[in-house]
Enzyme design. Sequence first.
Site, PDB file in Angstrom:
ATOM      1  CE1 TYR A 196       2.801   5.852  -3.330  1.00  0.00           C
ATOM      2  CE2 TYR A 196       1.785   4.065  -4.556  1.00  0.00           C
ATOM      3  CZ  TYR A 196       2.869   4.577  -3.871  1.00  0.00           C
ATOM      4  OH  TYR A 196       4.001   3.831  -3.735  1.00  0.00           O
ATOM      5  N   GLY A 197      -2.902   9.257  -3.926  1.00  0.00           N
ATOM      6  CA  GLY A 197      -4.201   9.663  -4.469  1.00  0.00           C
ATOM      7  C   GLY A 197      -4.247  11.007  -5.149  1.00  0.00           C
TER       8      GLY A 197
ATOM      9  CB  CYS B 271      -2.743   0.895  -2.673  1.00  0.00           C
ATOM     10  SG  CYS B 271      -2.808   2.651  -3.040  1.00  0.00           S
ATOM     11  CG  ASN B 272      -9.180   1.139  -2.990  1.00  0.00           C
ATOM     12  OD1 ASN B 272     -10.167   0.574  -3.431  1.00  0.00           O
ATOM     13  ND2 ASN B 272      -8.782   0.988  -1.738  1.00  0.00           N
ATOM     14  CB  THR B 273      -4.526   5.321  -5.465  1.00  0.00           C
ATOM     15  OG1 THR B 273      -5.470   5.930  -4.588  1.00  0.00           O
ATOM     16  CG2 THR B 273      -4.054   6.336  -6.473  1.00  0.00           C
TER      17      THR B 273
ATOM     18  CG  ASP C 129      -1.852   1.233   1.237  1.00  0.00           C
ATOM     19  OD1 ASP C 129      -2.384   1.582   0.172  1.00  0.00           O
ATOM     20  OD2 ASP C 129      -2.035   1.846   2.305  1.00  0.00           O
ATOM     21  CB  SER C 130       0.214   4.743  -0.887  1.00  0.00           C
ATOM     22  OG  SER C 130      -1.037   4.832  -0.231  1.00  0.00           O
TER      23      SER C 130
ATOM     24  CB  CYS D 276      -9.974   5.162  -0.080  1.00  0.00           C
ATOM     25  SG  CYS D 276      -8.505   5.813   0.744  1.00  0.00           S
ATOM     26  CB  THR D 277      -6.306   1.532   2.105  1.00  0.00           C
ATOM     27  OG1 THR D 277      -5.704   2.808   1.890  1.00  0.00           O
ATOM     28  CG2 THR D 277      -5.911   0.578   1.027  1.00  0.00           C
ATOM     29  CG  HIS D 278      -6.446   5.928   4.762  1.00  0.00           C
ATOM     30  ND1 HIS D 278      -5.657   5.333   3.810  1.00  0.00           N
ATOM     31  CD2 HIS D 278      -5.608   6.594   5.593  1.00  0.00           C
ATOM     32  CE1 HIS D 278      -4.395   5.645   4.047  1.00  0.00           C
ATOM     33  NE2 HIS D 278      -4.335   6.405   5.115  1.00  0.00           N
TER      34      HIS D 278
ATOM     35  CD  GLU E 191      -1.974   8.620   6.811  1.00  0.00           C
ATOM     36  OE1 GLU E 191      -0.900   9.069   7.226  1.00  0.00           O
ATOM     37  OE2 GLU E 191      -2.099   7.496   6.306  1.00  0.00           O
TER      38      GLU E 191
HETATM   39  N1  DGL Z   1      -3.958   3.828  -0.237  1.00  0.00           N
HETATM   40  C1  DGL Z   1      -4.685   4.853  -0.946  1.00  0.00           C
HETATM   41  C2  DGL Z   1      -5.945   4.233  -1.569  1.00  0.00           C
HETATM   42  O1  DGL Z   1      -6.415   3.195  -1.163  1.00  0.00           O
HETATM   43  C3  DGL Z   1      -5.084   6.004  -0.031  1.00  0.00           C
HETATM   44  C4  DGL Z   1      -3.901   6.851   0.447  1.00  0.00           C
HETATM   45  C5  DGL Z   1      -3.160   7.540  -0.679  1.00  0.00           C
HETATM   46  O2  DGL Z   1      -3.718   8.459  -1.321  1.00  0.00           O
HETATM   47  O3  DGL Z   1      -2.013   7.160  -0.943  1.00  0.00           O
HETATM   48  O4  DGL Z   1      -6.463   4.797  -2.500  1.00  0.00           O
END
Ligand code: DGL
Length: 291
Positions: free
Chosen positions: A43-44, A74-76, A11-12, A206-208, A173
């Site tokens: 990353y988003g 990571c979705n992004t 993940d990011s 999104c993971t968060h 975060e």
């Molecule tokens: N991990 C990213 C996602 O799931 C969220 C955090 C980021 O923007 O890097 O999209």
Amino acid sequence: MSSGPTIGVFDSGFGGLTVLRALLPLVSSAHYIYLGDTARLPYGSKSRETIARYAVESAHFLEARGADLLVIACNTATALALDDIRHAVNIPVIGVIEPGARTALEALPQIRVPHVPLLGHGSAPNPDVSTHPQILVLATTATVQSHAYRAECDALGMIATEVACPLLVPLVEEGWTGHHVTREVLRIYLSEALTECAPHAVLLGCTHYPLIAAAIEAMLRELGSDAIVIDSAAATARVVARTLNGPTPSNPSQPATFECFATDSVEKFQRLGSIFLGQPIPKVELLDLGG
Ligand code: DGL
């Protein structure tokens, strides 16, 4: 270390630990190597080229470290770089978007329709919204701009409305998962989204967001929506479990083992990551993947 497969989870940042959290009890025979590219998060808000370069570097690290399977938690990175990652490594790669969209479809059997690919949005004629499940996807700006969820939902006969929620990652975060500011931000995002669609399901893209799933659900109810909330972290873990275990459930008496790498402060990773993982992270190794 376990005698089962080694699974690389990328993940990011910390967010993918929600996927690892779901995986640990489901595939407990495995050893997990988790990499959070915290130095280059988020990353988003970055371009496709940059996200693909970062994600491929991380994938190479995990493959070289012995991963038999890679989970892009990571979705992004899944939305913008899944093909690049698959071309760059010689091991199977599972992303989060298809499992999330499929779970939404499976969770809505009462309005499931025969498979009819939609013609797309914009210039195409309006599909019959009364017979196609309506999905609201909440995600980062880059994920929304890629329309990866919309494409996946289209292919499954569902209509997706994608909404970028860039403030949610920094709020999570910050640990503000139950904070009134987070509730107000959700109120703004969701009330605007609900003027655009009447969703049957809200997909956490999104993971968060699984960390604030309860707040999202509560706000939906407050705004008069009875949409169900789908967590792509849990959905992805189930796909990995099916891929590795087949129909046989993992032996729960054999606890999974894991090691964590981060590209920035290991102290912060341990502190925040433990919240995402739901258990203490005893050790985090610092990794330099370059700029
Ligand atoms: N991990 C990213 C996602 O799931 C969220 C955090 C980021 O923007 O890097 O999209």
